[in-house]
Scaffold this motif. Structure first.
Motif, short mmCIF file in Angstrom:
data_model
loop_
_atom_site.label_atom_id
_atom_site.label_comp_id
_atom_site.label_asym_id
_atom_site.label_seq_id
_atom_site.Cartn_x
_atom_site.Cartn_y
_atom_site.Cartn_z
N ALA A 190 0.85 -1.19 0.00
CA ALA A 190 0.00 0.00 0.00
C ALA A 190 0.88 1.23 0.00
N GLU A 191 0.31 2.32 -0.49
CA GLU A 191 1.06 3.59 -0.54
C GLU A 191 0.87 4.38 0.75
N ALA A 192 -0.29 4.19 1.38
CA ALA A 192 -0.60 4.97 2.58
C ALA A 192 -0.88 4.02 3.74
N ALA A 193 -0.78 4.55 4.95
CA ALA A 193 -1.00 3.74 6.15
C ALA A 193 -2.35 3.05 6.07
N SER A 194 -2.34 1.73 6.16
CA SER A 194 -3.58 0.96 6.04
C SER A 194 -3.33 -0.45 6.58
N HIS A 195 -4.37 -1.28 6.54
CA HIS A 195 -4.20 -2.63 7.07
C HIS A 195 -4.88 -3.65 6.17
N CYS A 196 -4.49 -4.90 6.34
CA CYS A 196 -5.23 -6.00 5.74
C CYS A 196 -5.18 -7.17 6.71
N HIS A 197 -6.13 -8.08 6.59
CA HIS A 197 -6.16 -9.28 7.42
C HIS A 197 -5.93 -10.47 6.51
N THR A 198 -4.99 -11.31 6.85
CA THR A 198 -4.80 -12.52 6.05
C THR A 198 -5.16 -13.72 6.90
N ARG A 199 -5.80 -14.69 6.27
CA ARG A 199 -6.28 -15.82 7.03
C ARG A 199 -5.99 -17.11 6.28
N LEU A 200 -5.39 -18.02 6.97
CA LEU A 200 -4.98 -19.27 6.35
C LEU A 200 -5.17 -20.38 7.37
N ARG A 201 -5.83 -21.44 6.93
CA ARG A 201 -5.96 -22.59 7.83
C ARG A 201 -5.68 -23.86 7.03
N LEU A 202 -4.82 -24.68 7.62
CA LEU A 202 -4.50 -25.96 6.97
C LEU A 202 -4.93 -27.07 7.91
N GLN A 203 -5.73 -28.00 7.38
CA GLN A 203 -6.13 -29.15 8.17
C GLN A 203 -5.62 -30.41 7.49
N LEU A 204 -4.78 -31.13 8.22
CA LEU A 204 -4.24 -32.36 7.66
C LEU A 204 -5.06 -33.53 8.17
N GLY A 205 -5.48 -34.39 7.25
CA GLY A 205 -6.21 -35.58 7.65
C GLY A 205 -5.29 -36.60 8.29
N ALA A 206 -5.91 -37.64 8.85
CA ALA A 206 -5.14 -38.69 9.52
C ALA A 206 -4.20 -39.35 8.52
N GLY A 207 -2.98 -39.58 8.95
CA GLY A 207 -2.02 -40.29 8.12
C GLY A 207 -1.59 -39.54 6.87
N SER A 208 -1.88 -38.27 6.79
CA SER A 208 -1.51 -37.53 5.58
C SER A 208 -0.15 -36.84 5.77
N ARG A 209 0.35 -36.33 4.65
CA ARG A 209 1.66 -35.68 4.71
C ARG A 209 1.66 -34.47 3.79
N ALA A 210 2.07 -33.33 4.29
CA ALA A 210 2.07 -32.12 3.45
C ALA A 210 3.12 -31.13 3.92
N THR A 211 3.51 -30.26 3.00
CA THR A 211 4.42 -29.17 3.29
C THR A 211 3.76 -27.88 2.85
N LEU A 212 3.74 -26.93 3.77
CA LEU A 212 3.12 -25.64 3.47
C LEU A 212 4.19 -24.55 3.58
N ILE A 213 4.29 -23.74 2.54
CA ILE A 213 5.21 -22.60 2.57
C ILE A 213 4.37 -21.33 2.59
N GLU A 214 4.44 -20.60 3.68
CA GLU A 214 3.80 -19.28 3.71
C GLU A 214 4.89 -18.29 3.39
#
Ligand SMILES: Nc1ncnc2c1ncn2[C@@H]1O[C@H](COP(=O)(O)OP(=O)(O)O)[C@@H](O)[C@H]1O
Ligand SMILES: [Mg+2]
Lengths: 444, 252
Positions: A185-209
């Motif tokens: 942004a060019e001027a003072a301001s805000h944003c909200h970011t929302r991320l949710r990861l749910q891994l199932g049983a026995g699963s495998r994942a890599t998340l890069i934020e």
């Protein structure tokens, strides 16, 4: 509208001792006003927002008197960040090369499908915006609720967009998913970011934020990682925004039974950086490994507040964080381990080591242990030092110029963490990132 | 090559070198012997530019240039090398990465052709073998967890790769068994040439059986008390330092 304003004033007035903390009072009122305006919308997220608004209104807003905010002033938000939203816009810059075959892009908190490559079969992407047909049920447990800061509640209360990724039971992803979060942004301001990861049983994942961006934008981020039984998660939180940005972020991790979660947080200081990391060991046999490198530059501020709650027997956690502060940068680290009465057989380790790269830099580090059980192993250590003069001379006596020798020693200081990065794409990203972070830290 | 004139130096406010004179010419090997605490390491540290070692009088000229005008790295670029009495451990920085940075900077400053990664690795491996060090050591942190003898051999390896014109070896023989001593001596001897000079600081005549010096000096109380040929070392072995330092103790 009038109604909302009145109730903001009433709620704020009900807070203890507002007069002594005019800034906190003002910011609290701004946050509430934001939340109330958002809560007035009627859509699929209404239930989330209403519940969060109630929590936000009930919790004391951070001030200098709040112990956990002792080292972090919110003065930087005085320019009206909480009163203006960062624009909903196309990217203001060319996006960097992806670190993974699947990449989801958020710009100022808004998901951009046209810039994203969807993850493969076995992963469901649900957009947390108001457009869903049925109301979205908050997938949160009460135990998680207790881990939320006022800013995290504000995130829920004002939520307009976000991503929920669900990996089905037994699915093993062979490459990471990247979420690129651009805040600009060019001027003072805000944003909200929302991320949710749910891994199932026995699963495998890599998340890069990966957070990037520039300008006086406050990113109020919430990331939740909830993993299933016997799952494997590798998580990266790469925070490489420009120095003029602001970031207040929560990371909540709840590993499942007999699961393994490993997180790496690599960050540069900026005008304000506050990371609240909450790990809830609520399932036996779970292990959580938290690692981080943080590098302070210029006048930046970086405050890491880590809290691990061991609520059940036989879970394992370890933390290894290394900080380096150049110029007039400030680093804060608070590593809290809370072992509940019933959590026998807990093994918890914590290490935070810091290197002051300049005489004007400052580090405050503290382990905080609350242990209500004898049958546990718990070790902790925090240090703060300077570059080893003998090592520096040794390198120089071999013809290596002083700046290069210092750079090598700084790399050496965090090498064990770099070497432990499990994904090649991130490891390759991390070296040049650290290189430039150290170059910036070395500038006066 | 090295001209030291009436050199005075202090450490932590304490005068250690008190008017030291020494002249080393290209092609020569000098041995400096002397009791503990007499200032031998102080001399090598002053020459290589370690922080905290302050020249308070006189001067040391390397190729006619006053060393005090040069940073430690510039002294290395000019061809000076110090094998440390206590090599420093640097965890997290691999030996190979360190050698690469050192050779890149030094060769560049000396106008020598740079070595590419393959050449560097090949040379480093060969030199490891030459000093009886497993090439696996190249991957480890600099001196990290090395035994005393391994650290000393690592110093000699670096010296051989850097090909200095003036090598200062500070008790490189201490703590070495006879095999390692021979390895070190072979390495040093291979460096001997008409355009190079070597200064060996040692406690023991033993090393000088393998590296035969042209000159032997006794350093005590911050000064060279006596100089001679290699037979002086034998004499010191038999008589100790007492007969020299006792004279020195006589009030002036
Ligand atoms: N860094 C230092 N700080 C304080 N004193 C030192 C330091 N280095 C050397 N000295 C002192 O200087 C004197 C000479 O030491 P050194 O040169 O190491 O002797 P040698 O190598 O001949 O045994 C000793 O008294 C020693 O304690
Ligand atoms: Mg010594």
């Amino acid at each position: 509208m009038t109604d909302a304003v009145t109730s903001t004033a009433q709620r704020a007035a009900a807070r203890p001792a507002p007069v002594a903390e005019p800034l906190a009072h003002k910011l609290a009122a701004q946050a509430l006003s934001l939340a109330e305006q958002a809560a007035a919308q009627s859509d699929a997220l209404s239930a989330w927002r209403q519940a969060a608004l109630a929590q936000l209104a009930a919790l004391p807003f951070p001030s200098k008197k709040t112990e956990q905010w002792k080292y972090t002033s919110l003065m930087a938000l005085d320019a009206g960040h909480l009163t203006a939203q960062a624009p909903d816009q196309a990217p203001s810059q060319t996006l960097p090369e992806p670190l993974a075959p699947w990449r989801l892009v958020l710009i100022n908190g808004r998901y951009h499908a046209e810039l994203s490559q969807l993850p493969p079969q076995g992963v469901t992407l649900t957009r947390l915006d108001g457009s869903a047909e049925a109301p979205l049920e908050a997938p949160l447990s009460v135990a998680e609720d207790g881990l939320r800061t006022p800013f995290a509640w504000l995130n829920s209360a004002a939520l307009q967009d976000g991503l929920l990724l669900t990996v089905a039971d037994g699915v093993a992803l062979d490459a990471p998913i990247e979420v690129l979060l651009l805040g600009s942004a060019e001027a003072a301001s805000h944003c909200h970011t929302r991320l949710r990861l749910q891994l199932g049983a026995g699963s495998r994942a890599t998340l890069i934020e990966r957070y990037i961006g520039q300008g006086p934008v406050l990113t109020n981020a919430v990331t939740e990682l909830v993993t299933g039984d016997n799952s494997d998660l590798v998580h990266y939180r790469l925070q490489a925004e420009a120095a003029d940005t602001l970031h207040i972020g929560s990371l909540i991790l709840v590993p499942g039974r007999d699961s393994r979660a490993t997180s790496f947080q690599l960050m540069q200081g900026n005008a304000l950086r506050r990371n609240d990391v909450r790990v809830l060991m609520a399932h036996s046999g779970a292990s959580a490994s938290l690692n981080g490198i943080f590098v302070g530059r210029g006048n930046t501020h970086t405050d890491n507040q880590i809290c691990i709650e061991h609520r059940v027997p036989h879970a394992v956690s370890d933390q290894l964080f290394k900080g380096m502060a150049g110029d007039k940068a400030r680093l804060v680290f608070n590593g809290r381990i809370h072992i509940f009465a019933g959590a026998k057989g807990t093994n918890a380790e914590l290490s935070n080591k810091n290197l002051l790269l300049s005489p004007g830099a400052e580090v405050d580090t503290k382990p905080e242990l609350e242990i209500y059980n004898d049958d546990v192993k718990c070790s902790h250590g925090t240090t703060c030092g300077q570059l080893d003069a003998q090592a520096l001379f040794y390198l120089r006596s071999r013809g290596i110029a002083e700046p290069e020798a210092k750079r090598m020693l700084a790399f050496g200081f965090v090498n064990e963490l770099l070497a432990a990065l499990p994904d090649a794409a991130v490891a390759e990203w991390a070296r040049p990132w650290l290189e430039s972070a150290l170059t910036e830290a070395a500038q006066a | 090559m090295l001209e030291i004139k009436d050199l005075r130096a202090s450490v932590a406010g304490q005068d250690i070198l008190k008017g030291l004179n020494l002249s080393v010419k290209a092609g020569e090997v000098h041995a400096i012997m002397g009791p503990n605490g007499s200032g031998k390491s102080t001399l090598t540290n002053v020459l290589s530019g370690r922080d905290g070692y302050e020249i308070t009088g006189g001067q040391a000229l390397f190729d006619g240039r006053d060393v005090s005008e040069l940073d430690p790295e510039q002294r290395a670029h000019a061809g000076m090398f110090l094998a440390f009495q206590y090599p420093v451990e640097i965890p997290g920085v691999s030996n190979l990465e360190f050698l690469k940075a050192s050779l890149e900077a030094t060769r560049k400053a000396q106008g020598k052709e740079p070595w590419d990664a393959v050449t560097l690795l090949k040379k480093a491996r060969e030199t490891c073998k030459q000093v009886d060090l497993d090439p696996q050591f190249l991957k480890r942190g600099v001196n990290e967890g090395f035994s005393g003898g391994e650290k000393k051999r690592n110093e000699i390896m670096q010296m051989l790769l850097l090909e200095p014109r003036l090598a200062l070896l500070d008790e490189t023989d201490s703590g070495l068994d006879i095999d390692a001593l021979q390895v070190v001596a072979r390495g040093v001897n291979s460096l001997r040439s008409p355009d190079r000079a070597i200064v060996l600081v040692t406690h023991y005549q033993r090393l000088l059986d393998y590296i035969v010096p042209d000159h032997v000096h006794v350093l005590a109380g911050g000064r060279i008390l006596k100089s001679g040929g290699k037979e002086l070392a034998l004499e010191l072995e038999q008589k100790g330092y007492g007969w020299l330092t006792d004279q020195e103790d006589v009030p002036a």
